[in-house]
Design a protein around this motif. Sequence first.
Motif, short mmCIF file in Angstrom:
data_model
loop_
_atom_site.label_atom_id
_atom_site.label_comp_id
_atom_site.label_asym_id
_atom_site.label_seq_id
_atom_site.Cartn_x
_atom_site.Cartn_y
_atom_site.Cartn_z
N SER A 30 60.76 57.70 -47.63
CA SER A 30 61.72 59.01 -48.31
C SER A 30 62.85 58.93 -47.80
CB SER A 30 60.74 60.23 -47.49
OG SER A 30 61.18 60.33 -46.22
N LEU A 31 63.30 58.23 -46.98
CA LEU A 31 64.77 57.86 -46.63
C LEU A 31 65.37 57.09 -47.47
CD1 LEU A 31 64.61 57.74 -42.70
CD2 LEU A 31 64.96 59.72 -43.94
N GLY A 32 64.62 56.39 -48.31
CA GLY A 32 65.15 55.27 -49.40
C GLY A 32 65.03 53.86 -48.64
N GLU A 37 65.64 47.94 -52.39
CA GLU A 37 66.72 48.87 -51.99
C GLU A 37 67.68 48.10 -51.03
OE1 GLU A 37 67.75 52.43 -53.12
OE2 GLU A 37 66.19 51.50 -54.65
N THR A 40 72.47 47.99 -45.00
CA THR A 40 73.45 47.22 -44.35
C THR A 40 73.16 47.63 -42.88
OG1 THR A 40 74.69 47.72 -46.13
CG2 THR A 40 75.87 47.03 -44.24
N ALA A 52 72.88 51.39 -42.36
CA ALA A 52 73.16 52.32 -43.20
C ALA A 52 72.16 52.24 -44.36
CB ALA A 52 74.71 51.98 -43.95
N LYS A 54 71.13 54.37 -48.01
CA LYS A 54 71.81 55.12 -48.87
C LYS A 54 73.16 55.78 -48.32
CE LYS A 54 67.98 56.51 -51.68
NZ LYS A 54 68.57 56.12 -52.93
N ASP A 55 73.40 57.04 -48.17
CA ASP A 55 74.63 57.59 -47.63
C ASP A 55 74.40 57.95 -46.16
OD1 ASP A 55 75.86 57.24 -50.22
OD2 ASP A 55 75.05 59.05 -50.69
N SER A 56 73.58 57.54 -45.42
CA SER A 56 73.16 57.87 -44.01
C SER A 56 73.08 56.97 -42.96
CB SER A 56 72.00 58.74 -43.90
OG SER A 56 72.22 60.05 -44.51
N ARG A 57 73.40 57.10 -41.64
CA ARG A 57 73.29 56.20 -40.76
C ARG A 57 72.26 56.62 -39.89
NH1 ARG A 57 77.27 54.40 -42.99
NH2 ARG A 57 79.26 54.12 -42.46
N TYR A 58 71.24 55.42 -39.36
CA TYR A 58 70.21 55.55 -38.66
C TYR A 58 70.24 54.60 -37.52
CZ TYR A 58 68.46 57.93 -42.72
OH TYR A 58 68.37 58.82 -43.83
N TYR B 62 62.24 65.87 -45.50
CA TYR B 62 62.64 64.62 -46.36
C TYR B 62 61.89 64.79 -47.86
CZ TYR B 62 65.59 63.02 -42.61
OH TYR B 62 66.32 62.97 -41.56
N THR B 93 77.05 65.06 -49.45
CA THR B 93 77.48 63.83 -49.06
C THR B 93 76.27 62.76 -49.02
OG1 THR B 93 77.01 64.13 -46.70
CG2 THR B 93 79.19 64.71 -47.46
N ASN B 94 75.26 63.28 -49.25
CA ASN B 94 73.74 62.21 -49.16
C ASN B 94 72.94 62.80 -50.58
OD1 ASN B 94 71.76 60.34 -48.51
ND2 ASN B 94 72.51 61.21 -46.34
N ARG B 97 69.37 60.86 -51.41
CA ARG B 97 68.28 60.79 -50.46
C ARG B 97 67.80 62.30 -50.78
NH1 ARG B 97 69.21 61.37 -44.47
NH2 ARG B 97 69.66 63.38 -45.02
N PHE B 100 65.42 63.48 -53.91
CA PHE B 100 63.99 63.05 -53.99
C PHE B 100 63.04 64.39 -53.78
CE2 PHE B 100 60.29 61.39 -51.71
CZ PHE B 100 59.71 60.45 -52.54
N PHE B 193 61.86 57.96 -57.22
CA PHE B 193 63.13 57.55 -56.63
C PHE B 193 64.10 56.80 -57.77
CE2 PHE B 193 63.27 57.61 -51.97
CZ PHE B 193 64.47 58.20 -51.88
N ALA B 210 79.52 53.75 -48.91
CA ALA B 210 79.02 54.55 -47.85
C ALA B 210 78.77 53.45 -46.57
CB ALA B 210 77.70 55.40 -48.20
N ILE B 430 66.55 57.40 -35.47
CA ILE B 430 67.17 58.71 -35.48
C ILE B 430 68.18 58.84 -36.57
CG2 ILE B 430 68.60 58.42 -33.46
CD1 ILE B 430 67.70 61.15 -32.62
N GLU B 431 68.55 59.90 -37.05
CA GLU B 431 69.78 59.88 -37.96
C GLU B 431 71.12 60.31 -37.15
OE1 GLU B 431 69.09 62.58 -41.38
OE2 GLU B 431 71.34 61.94 -41.86
N MET B 432 72.01 59.30 -37.50
CA MET B 432 73.16 59.59 -36.86
C MET B 432 74.23 60.35 -37.71
SD MET B 432 73.01 57.29 -33.83
CE MET B 432 74.33 56.04 -33.89
#
Lengths: 70, 663
Positions: A30-32, A37, A40, A52, A54-58, B62, B93-94, B97, B100, B193, B210, B430-432
Amino acid sequence: MTLNEAAVGKEYVIESVHTEDAEMDAFLFSLGCYSGEPITVIAHRAGGPIVAIKDSRYSIDRSLAGAIVI
Amino acid sequence: MRIALSGNPNSGKTTMYNALTGSSEKVGNWAGVTVDKNERPVKRAFYTGDERLIAVDLPGAYSMSPFTGEESITRDYVRGESPDVIVNIVDSTNLGRSLFFTTQLLELGIPTVVALNKSDLNRKQRTSLDPNRLSELLGCPVLSTVSTSQEGFLELVSVAMSLKGKEQRAPFVAKEIDPSDPDAVRAEDRRRFAFVNSIVREVEQKSHRASEFSLSDRIDLLLTGRGVGILFFSLVMFLVFQISQVWVGGPIADLLVGFLEQGQEAVRGVLSTAHPLLVALLVDGVIGGVIAVLGFLPLVMVMYFLIALLEDCGYLSRVAVVLDPIFKKVGLSGKSVIPFVISVGCAVPGIMASRTIKDERERRAAAMLAPFMPCGAKIPVIALFAGAFFDGAGWVSTVTYLSGILLIFLGALLVNRVTGNYKKRSYFIIEMPAYKFPSIWGATKSMFSRGKSYVVKAATVILLCNTVVQIMQSFTLAFAVAETADASILAAVAKPFSYLFYPLVGVLSWQLAAATLTGFIAKENVVGTLAVCFVGLENLIDTEELVLLEGSGAEAAGIFAITKVAALAYLMFNLYSPPCFAALGAMNAEVKSAKWFWGGVGLQLGVGYTVSYLVYTIGTLIISPETLNVPAALLGLAAVFAMAAVVLTVIRRGDLAREMQAK
């Protein structure tokens, strides 16, 4: 190879995600984060990489990074 | 009519909800701040018409397949409660994601409007979205909004209201598949997706990739380093305490106390002709007790302000990353860090924050260990003892917080040992979120809202408790005026409990027992009750000072003395024994198991007692062995051994059960 060995700043294509935990797989999906996919690695830290998707950092730990084959 | 705010975590739903309804629900820059459903009427300024509009704020999700507990609240609400309109808040900005979940919401048939939130950040990053094209592709209205400045809210509300009763067609319809077949579900999600990706390609124009290394990444490189990261976090927490308790909060508190005491004396003046018992009850007992608690308001408010800043800038998820390897060693993970940090303010939201932890055992452990972090209500207790016995030394406060952290680690190890959970593999992700400059206005609002509830608590629960305590202390069981406090109802009720404290403070004191008991209603009560029992607290003093007073009426009624070590031990018992009832209620709600709940209470009681006993006995043996109360110490030793025996039995029984299972 897995995310743990990925070069920083290079875009890879995910080959497979196998965490042996169906819910975790679904969550990553669900995060892609699923096969085909792009992903990076932004930096490698002591606990694991920052990635990275999609457009997020984890930030993920080494055991999870080891379950993501690129 | 009801509009439900739903969308990905950290997309700005609660910020929007607060602005629309005038609420002050907790906001923060990390995924999973909101863990429960909230609903309130929308302010009239945002719409016209007779029908009342109610906004429902939901935890972020999500997708429609929940991963953690709070996500299932959202799924259940939009599926089961059928709101009139869904406002789908999308982090613009996202987009890739967020959509979905959007396509899943659109399949519910409930009229939906998409709010492209954080559109100001997109402008800054020179990313452009085409809302009109997106609206065509999704088949629902799409608007640009900024939650933090309320941009686009009027239009959003009017569009949402106009949608009531309309039909919603889904742009992407899932095929009829067997939901129990994971491969079929996955194939369908892939199609979804792919559909989302095709939309994103059409409506989004980005000026940069990104995955490019950003300023936020540069900061992270520094702050998530093992050595620097921990050092920086320690510095941040030190500053929070130093600013709130010494540099800013302290001086303001002194001013406030002076002002409040003038008020107290003014009341005494007015009542000069009244019955002395009434004056004692009202002025010294009730008012004095409330002042003792209210005096610490500035410390607590400054602390809430600083914590709100911390929560808002996005730093907490970095702390989770830095501490993850350390917490893993005791069977927790970085995810537990957020409940612990929030518990510094108040354990109730801290315990609730554990809901975002996926692993059940870790979630329960975090919920039962979070109260070891001294909360805002315990600040008055710490400050009182630091002031009365240690000249207000800063180290007392530092020691209590460090001990709290240490106890969390030890407690986690114990939970691990009892549940026999060593090898289970756990993952951490964890998302940053990108850093942002914290909102001073938001922190100020949060500070005043928390400060208000502190005052309300002082004026209601604590006032009531003080009154009851004062009355119980003034009368005997036969309801005659008590000649001495020792003959009072309070003494009779608290006396049996004072034997429990005998090994912890070396003397039998029903006053200390009573204060701890009222502390379970609210921890500030410890201060209030002590203020009532030892009028104005001047009579609660250090044994060594008592020697100086000898001959000058030290035996006068009401003077009570324990040693410095005993004071520290008693303080620690109040900090690390079970929290107030509100926090226990939150704990019960999160662990969702009577066995775990009572196990948790037992753990807290055992830990509080053992720590307190060890501090008193070992401390006394080191500092002044001749003053050790030997029978009390032996009694305590027996109690600690008994508790250890119970723990060992539980561990052994668990091990045996697991062995049987393995066979």
